[in-house]
Design a protein around this motif. Structure first.
Motif, PDB file in Angstrom:
ATOM      1  N   UNK A 167       0.849  -1.194   0.000  1.00 46.31           N
ATOM      2  CA  UNK A 167       0.000   0.000   0.000  1.00 46.31           C
ATOM      3  C   UNK A 167       0.882   1.239   0.000  1.00 46.31           C
ATOM      4  N   UNK A 196       0.309   6.655   3.461  1.00 46.28           N
ATOM      5  CA  UNK A 196      -0.809   7.593   3.516  1.00 46.28           C
ATOM      6  C   UNK A 196      -2.142   6.913   3.268  1.00 46.28           C
ATOM      7  N   UNK A 197      -2.100   5.690   2.674  1.00 49.13           N
ATOM      8  CA  UNK A 197      -3.342   4.939   2.491  1.00 49.13           C
ATOM      9  C   UNK A 197      -3.595   4.134   3.759  1.00 49.13           C
ATOM     10  N   UNK A 198      -4.780   4.293   4.329  1.00 52.71           N
ATOM     11  CA  UNK A 198      -5.099   3.570   5.563  1.00 52.71           C
ATOM     12  C   UNK A 198      -5.077   2.071   5.309  1.00 52.71           C
ATOM     13  N   UNK A 244      -6.547  -0.837   7.342  1.00 52.93           N
ATOM     14  CA  UNK A 244      -7.243  -1.412   8.497  1.00 52.93           C
ATOM     15  C   UNK A 244      -6.872  -2.873   8.744  1.00 52.93           C
ATOM     16  N   UNK A 245      -6.583  -3.619   7.659  1.00 52.14           N
ATOM     17  CA  UNK A 245      -6.209  -5.028   7.845  1.00 52.14           C
ATOM     18  C   UNK A 245      -4.864  -5.115   8.564  1.00 52.14           C
ATOM     19  N   UNK A 281       0.873  -7.999  -0.815  1.00 51.40           N
ATOM     20  CA  UNK A 281       0.702  -9.243  -1.586  1.00 51.40           C
ATOM     21  C   UNK A 281       1.990  -9.563  -2.323  1.00 51.40           C
ATOM     22  N   UNK A 288      -0.958  -2.919 -15.246  1.00 52.86           N
ATOM     23  CA  UNK A 288      -2.233  -3.175 -15.920  1.00 52.86           C
ATOM     24  C   UNK A 288      -3.203  -3.965 -15.057  1.00 52.86           C
ATOM     25  N   UNK A 289      -2.672  -4.858 -14.228  1.00 48.76           N
ATOM     26  CA  UNK A 289      -3.589  -5.725 -13.483  1.00 48.76           C
ATOM     27  C   UNK A 289      -3.214  -5.931 -12.016  1.00 48.76           C
ATOM     28  N   UNK A 290      -1.947  -6.269 -11.755  1.00 49.45           N
ATOM     29  CA  UNK A 290      -1.621  -6.772 -10.414  1.00 49.45           C
ATOM     30  C   UNK A 290      -1.728  -5.711  -9.331  1.00 49.45           C
ATOM     31  N   UNK A 291      -1.386  -4.473  -9.659  1.00 50.67           N
ATOM     32  CA  UNK A 291      -1.482  -3.405  -8.661  1.00 50.67           C
ATOM     33  C   UNK A 291      -2.572  -2.429  -9.055  1.00 50.67           C
ATOM     34  N   UNK A 292      -3.217  -1.842  -8.072  1.00 46.91           N
ATOM     35  CA  UNK A 292      -4.116  -0.723  -8.304  1.00 46.91           C
ATOM     36  C   UNK A 292      -3.297   0.535  -8.031  1.00 46.91           C
ATOM     37  N   UNK A 345      -3.776   3.509  -7.863  1.00 41.88           N
ATOM     38  CA  UNK A 345      -4.309   4.584  -7.011  1.00 41.88           C
ATOM     39  C   UNK A 345      -3.828   4.415  -5.569  1.00 41.88           C
ATOM     40  N   UNK A 346      -3.721   3.166  -5.130  1.00 39.63           N
ATOM     41  CA  UNK A 346      -3.419   2.956  -3.706  1.00 39.63           C
ATOM     42  C   UNK A 346      -2.227   2.051  -3.456  1.00 39.63           C
TER      43      UNK A 346
END
Lengths: 80, 229
Positions: free
Chosen positions: A9, A12-14, A16-17, A40, A64-68, A70-71
């Motif tokens: 992550x 700055x991205x929370x 919670x897990x 991951x 393209x796929x494995x990571x988002x 944005x976060x």
């Protein structure tokens, strides 16, 4: 060629897990854990012998796929 | 208004939203399989709720790359109205059609209850039948609905009137107590820049007829019929 892509992550991205896992470690008596962020791992084998080309492909897969994007951040590691 | 609903492996609100749309339009709704390449001519495309691909990788991530999504993205860019509900919202985000992302609920629990929403913009094709600032009751049922975007993106979407709904109290107050999943600025639904795309976590199709216990969801479908008929 074997490779490992690690997704974490962005700061700055929370997370919670991660926080819940940290609390559980605390409950189990593991004292002194001051920070825990979860992520991951993808272990990948590809038919490519050229390291640079492999890295280019793995980077494209991550974005393209494995990571988002944005976060999450990703890192690519060639294992052999 | 001719509507089409995209069905992904693991969609489970596809038939519910079909019933709502057919109730609102009195027209048979097209059900389009994710593996198809074309969508029949439609005034509205709906991405339904559910748990497509078992939420593998990230919610909506695999579906966003499915064959039919090429046609959805083409239609969206041409201005075709698109509605994504719950998992459909997650798919729209993963497809890059809406800004930000949806993370695990801040409380880590699956939240399944009626939520109160404040209608933030009632001047779109999706919400014109709601009055400005109306507080509506719509059920939510999700594990990953915690809307996240950085401050720059949030400021931009706020300035452009892209916030559709916010979690609120029954009295319409937007505060932490009403924020069921930790979403930034209590955001429950957003539009794209040109407002032909709406993504929302709550399920309007679950409360659109008196027999279901409420009709607050019906105005959304009726707004679309009114705008697109």
């Amino acid at each position: 060629m074997k490779a490992r892509i690690t997704i974490t992550l962005k700061s700055g991205v929370l997370d919670p897990q991660g926080k819940a896992i940290q609390h559980t470690l605390d409950d189990l008596g593991f004292e002194g854990v001051t920070k825990l962020r979860q992520g991951k791992i993808f272990d990948i084998e590809i038919n490519e012998t050229d390291k640079t080309k492999a890295e280019t492909q793995l980077t494209a897969m991550s974005e393209k796929l494995l990571a988002n994007m944005v976060m999450e951040n990703y890192s690519v590691e060639i294992l052999d | 208004m001719q509507a089409s609903v995209i069905v992904f492996p693991g969609s489970n609100c596809d038939r519910d939203v079909k019933v709502s749309l057919e109730h609102a339009t009195s027209k048979k709704v097209n059900m389009v399989w994710h593996g198809d390449s074309d969508i029949p001519k439609s005034d509205l495309i709906v991405l339904p709720g559910g748990f497509s691909y078992g939420d593998y990788l990230r919610c909506g991530a695999i579906s966003a790359k499915s064959n039919i999504m090429k046609a959805v993205i083409t239609a969206a860019n041409k201005g075709t109205p698109i509605l994504g509900i719950c998992n459909g919202f997650q798919i729209l985000i993963e497809a890059g059609l809406l800004p930000g992302t949806l993370m695990r609920n801040a409380g880590l629990k699956f939240v399944c209850k009626d939520a109160y929403l404040r209608v933030e913009n009632n001047e779109t094709i999706f919400t014109k039948k709601y009055s400005a600032g109306a507080v509506i009751r719509i059920p939510v049922a999700h594990h990953d609905g915690n809307y996240f975007a950085d401050d720059d993106v949030l400021d931009k979407i706020e300035d452009n009137g892209q916030v559709a709904f916010r979690y609120a109290t029954q009295a319409g107050e937007v505060n932490d107590q009403a924020n069921i999943n930790g979403s930034r600025r209590n955001i429950a639904g957003i539009y794209n820049e040109s407002k032909n795309i709406l993504g929302m976590m709550p399920h309007p199709e679950r409360l659109d007829q008196a027999i279901l216990g409420g009709t607050d969801g019906a105005h959304l479908f009726n707004s679309l019929v009114n705008s697109l008929a």
